[in-house]
Write an enzyme that holds these catalytic residues in place. Structure first.
Site, PDB file in Angstrom:
ATOM      1  N   TRP A 159       0.801  -1.224   0.000  1.00 37.49           N
ATOM      2  CA  TRP A 159       0.000   0.000   0.000  1.00 37.49           C
ATOM      3  C   TRP A 159       0.834   1.275   0.000  1.00 37.49           C
ATOM      4  O   TRP A 159       0.326   2.348  -0.304  1.00 37.49           O
ATOM      5  CB  TRP A 159      -0.931   0.018   1.225  1.00 37.49           C
ATOM      6  CG  TRP A 159      -0.233  -0.217   2.534  1.00 37.49           C
ATOM      7  CD1 TRP A 159      -0.156  -1.389   3.218  1.00 37.49           C
ATOM      8  CD2 TRP A 159       0.505   0.737   3.318  1.00 37.49           C
ATOM      9  NE1 TRP A 159       0.578  -1.228   4.378  1.00 37.49           N
ATOM     10  CE2 TRP A 159       0.989   0.060   4.458  1.00 37.49           C
ATOM     11  CE3 TRP A 159       0.787   2.100   3.170  1.00 37.49           C
ATOM     12  CZ2 TRP A 159       1.749   0.696   5.441  1.00 37.49           C
ATOM     13  CZ3 TRP A 159       1.546   2.735   4.136  1.00 37.49           C
ATOM     14  CH2 TRP A 159       2.028   2.039   5.262  1.00 37.49           C
ATOM     15  N   ASN A 160       2.118   1.194   0.346  1.00 35.82           N
ATOM     16  CA  ASN A 160       2.854   2.429   0.634  1.00 35.82           C
ATOM     17  C   ASN A 160       3.342   3.188  -0.599  1.00 35.82           C
ATOM     18  O   ASN A 160       3.511   4.410  -0.562  1.00 35.82           O
ATOM     19  CB  ASN A 160       4.018   2.161   1.591  1.00 35.82           C
ATOM     20  CG  ASN A 160       4.946   1.078   1.110  1.00 35.82           C
ATOM     21  OD1 ASN A 160       4.612   0.276   0.234  1.00 35.82           O
ATOM     22  ND2 ASN A 160       6.133   1.027   1.685  1.00 35.82           N
ATOM     23  N   LYS A 183      -2.564  -8.143  -7.681  1.00 39.28           N
ATOM     24  CA  LYS A 183      -3.426  -7.957  -6.515  1.00 39.28           C
ATOM     25  C   LYS A 183      -2.872  -6.809  -5.686  1.00 39.28           C
ATOM     26  O   LYS A 183      -1.910  -6.959  -4.937  1.00 39.28           O
ATOM     27  CB  LYS A 183      -3.494  -9.219  -5.659  1.00 39.28           C
ATOM     28  CG  LYS A 183      -4.634  -9.162  -4.642  1.00 39.28           C
ATOM     29  CD  LYS A 183      -4.367  -9.998  -3.425  1.00 39.28           C
ATOM     30  CE  LYS A 183      -3.391  -9.366  -2.480  1.00 39.28           C
ATOM     31  NZ  LYS A 183      -3.863  -8.068  -1.922  1.00 39.28           N
ATOM     32  N   PRO A 184      -3.470  -5.609  -5.817  1.00 38.73           N
ATOM     33  CA  PRO A 184      -3.004  -4.471  -5.016  1.00 38.73           C
ATOM     34  C   PRO A 184      -3.486  -4.571  -3.579  1.00 38.73           C
ATOM     35  O   PRO A 184      -4.395  -5.350  -3.253  1.00 38.73           O
ATOM     36  CB  PRO A 184      -3.631  -3.267  -5.726  1.00 38.73           C
ATOM     37  CG  PRO A 184      -4.866  -3.810  -6.363  1.00 38.73           C
ATOM     38  CD  PRO A 184      -4.550  -5.240  -6.732  1.00 38.73           C
ATOM     39  N   ALA A 185      -2.898  -3.766  -2.712  1.00 36.48           N
ATOM     40  CA  ALA A 185      -3.284  -3.758  -1.304  1.00 36.48           C
ATOM     41  C   ALA A 185      -4.691  -3.205  -1.140  1.00 36.48           C
ATOM     42  O   ALA A 185      -5.116  -2.293  -1.861  1.00 36.48           O
ATOM     43  CB  ALA A 185      -2.295  -2.913  -0.502  1.00 36.48           C
ATOM     44  N   GLY A 237       6.092  -6.849   0.777  1.00 36.76           N
ATOM     45  CA  GLY A 237       5.332  -6.714   2.015  1.00 36.76           C
ATOM     46  C   GLY A 237       6.141  -7.204   3.193  1.00 36.76           C
ATOM     47  O   GLY A 237       7.376  -7.248   3.151  1.00 36.76           O
ATOM     48  N   SER A 238       5.463  -7.599   4.244  1.00 41.92           N
ATOM     49  CA  SER A 238       6.138  -7.978   5.480  1.00 41.92           C
ATOM     50  C   SER A 238       6.828  -9.331   5.347  1.00 41.92           C
ATOM     51  O   SER A 238       6.422 -10.190   4.557  1.00 41.92           O
ATOM     52  CB  SER A 238       5.133  -8.031   6.629  1.00 41.92           C
ATOM     53  OG  SER A 238       4.277  -9.152   6.494  1.00 41.92           O
ATOM     54  N   GLU A 259      10.367  -9.039  -1.771  1.00 40.14           N
ATOM     55  CA  GLU A 259      10.941  -7.813  -1.199  1.00 40.14           C
ATOM     56  C   GLU A 259      10.222  -7.607   0.122  1.00 40.14           C
ATOM     57  O   GLU A 259       9.065  -7.189   0.155  1.00 40.14           O
ATOM     58  CB  GLU A 259      10.752  -6.631  -2.154  1.00 40.14           C
ATOM     59  CG  GLU A 259      11.658  -5.456  -1.846  1.00 40.14           C
ATOM     60  CD  GLU A 259      11.029  -4.492  -0.856  1.00 40.14           C
ATOM     61  OE1 GLU A 259      11.397  -4.582   0.343  1.00 40.14           O
ATOM     62  OE2 GLU A 259      10.194  -3.695  -1.258  1.00 40.14           O
ATOM     63  N   LEU A 260      10.922  -7.920   1.230  1.00 49.77           N
ATOM     64  CA  LEU A 260      10.263  -8.049   2.522  1.00 49.77           C
ATOM     65  C   LEU A 260      10.676  -6.915   3.469  1.00 49.77           C
ATOM     66  O   LEU A 260      10.996  -5.831   3.033  1.00 49.77           O
ATOM     67  CB  LEU A 260      10.567  -9.439   3.091  1.00 49.77           C
ATOM     68  CG  LEU A 260      10.226 -10.601   2.144  1.00 49.77           C
ATOM     69  CD1 LEU A 260      10.627 -11.936   2.751  1.00 49.77           C
ATOM     70  CD2 LEU A 260       8.756 -10.591   1.754  1.00 49.77           C
ATOM     71  N   CYS A 293      10.021   0.470   3.352  1.00 53.37           N
ATOM     72  CA  CYS A 293      10.937  -0.579   3.798  1.00 53.37           C
ATOM     73  C   CYS A 293      12.376  -0.084   3.784  1.00 53.37           C
ATOM     74  O   CYS A 293      13.236  -0.641   4.464  1.00 53.37           O
ATOM     75  CB  CYS A 293      10.785  -1.819   2.928  1.00 53.37           C
ATOM     76  SG  CYS A 293      10.958  -1.492   1.169  1.00 53.37           S
ATOM     77  N   GLU A 390      10.393  -3.170  12.658  1.00 54.01           N
ATOM     78  CA  GLU A 390      10.290  -2.139  11.629  1.00 54.01           C
ATOM     79  C   GLU A 390       9.274  -1.092  12.088  1.00 54.01           C
ATOM     80  O   GLU A 390       8.124  -1.427  12.390  1.00 54.01           O
ATOM     81  CB  GLU A 390       9.869  -2.771  10.310  1.00 54.01           C
ATOM     82  CG  GLU A 390      10.035  -1.871   9.114  1.00 54.01           C
ATOM     83  CD  GLU A 390       9.822  -2.618   7.807  1.00 54.01           C
ATOM     84  OE1 GLU A 390      10.314  -2.136   6.773  1.00 54.01           O
ATOM     85  OE2 GLU A 390       9.160  -3.674   7.812  1.00 54.01           O
ATOM     86  N   SER A 450      17.052   4.733  -4.289  1.00 52.19           N
ATOM     87  CA  SER A 450      16.207   4.017  -5.243  1.00 52.19           C
ATOM     88  C   SER A 450      16.306   4.618  -6.644  1.00 52.19           C
ATOM     89  O   SER A 450      16.249   5.836  -6.820  1.00 52.19           O
ATOM     90  CB  SER A 450      14.752   4.045  -4.781  1.00 52.19           C
ATOM     91  OG  SER A 450      14.604   3.388  -3.547  1.00 52.19           O
TER      92      SER A 450
END
Length: 487
Positions: A159-160, A183-185, A237-238, A259-260, A293, A390, A450
């Site tokens: 979502w971020n 599948k988006p948040a 995500g997490s 990517e956690l 993240c 986090e 980034s």
């Protein structure tokens, strides 16, 4: 208060599932997407159930052969048209992200630029997929090594960064010749729905990109992952959710990109340029309201300069303006939800209970919305949860170190390894830190790293695989070796 422009924009955002080139209703009750700055409902959208997810996969499978056979130049030109359309519509995308996620409008504009670069970069990479050709060592045959699309992919985005995380996954997949189910948040799906409408306008054929929004992620994603026709899973995500998805993906031996979570150290040595270090800290910590993240999580500062660094940083933090991201001059918007506020405050209160000193912030302001004041803590004790979990909020926690060896030990004392930040004017020390810190990325004397042309990803429990750069398209390609005997 939603403006006339915002109302008109929301009316143009699709509210259905996008399957096989058509907008469709879902099997579940509607999802309400809210503005975190006010709590008001922005839009009600379709809610996919498990059957809808399989229909989306059906469409991706059906389109896979023809899209894989589409000329690389054609795929490239579609992605380039998408990039151009995004530039034309950038103001709409920026406003929409600010409305559904909360980030200040200036940062949302920055995300449009960043997210667009993945479209441009991978439009260029689509025509550079290569292999090799040569005689084998025995001289008995020719070896041909070629690369091919892995097949239908499931892309699960967070979502971020609702635009950039979509383009960072969709662009390389399409460039490689893969079809996708996205599948988006649940918290921020509107940007993805608006973006797939743009892809349709850019000429992406029906079935190549399918989008399913849902409030029951595991129930919808599980059957897709278990389907033997799926060949690739990419998730941001997490770490906790990533572990579960890796377990599910193992049943079908799927290609995975993960990517956690992160727990980024921000190390400041006594010889650092403090002006640059403070500026870097503002970028690394408060970009996206700390909800990244890549956000600096642990500020590890040499003892001799810790007080001065904290003083300068606190002064900058005190000048930040809190408010809805559309308001002029706002630099700190709301956190994405009330749960995020509660989690952030719990970490702050735990640090204070363990003896930390509060220099700024430390509470939620009065009024509506899920806001939390930008916060600075010093003297954070080793037992504090804020050093191991986090944060995902606008909170700086400062600890000190005596020498380089201790700095390395503190920085590496985490299960995560996504990114680190180091500030020093000693080139040799900088080189040693590159070698010593256990992270997939590093910012040396900068708080922002980034870039679409660079490989993004971590080590340890921060994930596997890379997104962006030359490496990004490889995640969606499989290698085939063919031997042709010498006649």
């Amino acid at each position: 208060m939603v403006s006339t422009r915002e109302t008109e924009l929301l009316a143009r955002v699709p509210d259905g599932l996008y399957i096989n080139g058509t907008w469709q209703q879902g099997g579940g009750d509607a999802i309400e997407v809210t503005d975190p700055a006010t709590g008001a409902v922005l839009k009600r959208i379709a809610n996919a159930d498990a059957a809808d997810g399989i229909r989306a996969l059906d469409a991706a499978v059906e389109a896979a052969e023809s899209w894989a056979a589409t000329a690389p130049r054609v795929r490239a030109e579609i992605l380039r048209r998408a990039f151009d359309l995004l530039q034309e519509r950038r103001d709409d995308f920026a406003l929409l992200m600010t409305m559904e996620m909360g980030k200040p409008l200036a940062e949302a504009n920055g995300e449009v630029t960043y997210g667009g670069e993945f479209l441009r970069w991978f439009s260029e990479e689509a025509v550079r997929i290569s292999g090799r050709f040569g005689l084998n060592p025995e001289g008995t045959g020719t070896m041909v090594v070629s690369q091919h699309p892995v097949g239908p992919c499931l892309l699960i985005t967070p979502w971020n960064f609702p635009l950039a995380m979509a383009t960072r996954k969709i662009a390389p997949a399409l460039a490689a010749g893969c079809t996708v189910v996205v599948k988006p948040a649940e918290l921020t799906p509107l940007t993805t729905l608006f973006f797939v409408q743009l892809l349709e306008d850019a000429g992406v054929p029906a079935g190549v990109v399918n989008v399913i929004t849902t409030s029951t992620s595991s129930a919808v994603a599980g059957p897709i992952i278990a389907d033997p026709r799926l060949r690739k899973l990419s998730f941001t995500g997490s770490t906790a959710v990533g572990r579960k998805l890796i377990q599910q993906a193992s049943e079908g031996v799927l290609r995975t990109s993960m990517e956690l979570g992160g727990n980024a150290p921000f190390v400041v040595f006594e010889d650092a340029d403090l002006d640059k270090a403070v500026e870097g800290a503002m970028l690394a910590k408060f970009r996206n309201i700390g909800q990244a993240c890549t956000a600096a999580n642990r500020f590890i500062v040499q003892e001799s300069i810790a007080a001065e660094f904290a003083s300068r940083l606190t002064e900058r933090v005190g000048a930040m303006k809190i408010g809805r991201g559309t308001e002029t001059g706002v630099t700190i918007g709301p956190l994405v939800s009330e749960a995020a506020v509660a989690g952030t405050d719990a970490l702050v209160q735990d640090a204070l209970a363990h003896g930390a000193t509060l220099l700024a912030g430390g509470k939620r302001p009065a009024g509506p919305g899920s806001f939390y004041e930008p916060t600075v803590l010093t003297g954070v004790a080793p037992a504090s949860a804020i050093l191991t979990e986090e944060i995902f909020g606008p909170v700086v926690g400062i600890v000190t170190f005596a020498d380089e060896a201790e700095a390395v030990r503190l920085a590496n004392s985490t299960e995560y390894g996504l990114i680190s930040y180091v500030f020093t004017q000693d080139l040799a020390r900088g080189q040693r830190m590159i070698a010593s810190l256990e992270t997939g990325m590093m910012g040396l004397n900068t708080g922002l790293v980034s870039n679409a042309a660079a490989p993004f990803g971590g080590v340890k429990q921060s994930g596997m695989g890379r997104e962006g750069g030359l490496e990004g398209i490889q995640e969606y390609l499989s290698t085939k070796y063919t031997l042709i005997p010498v006649s």
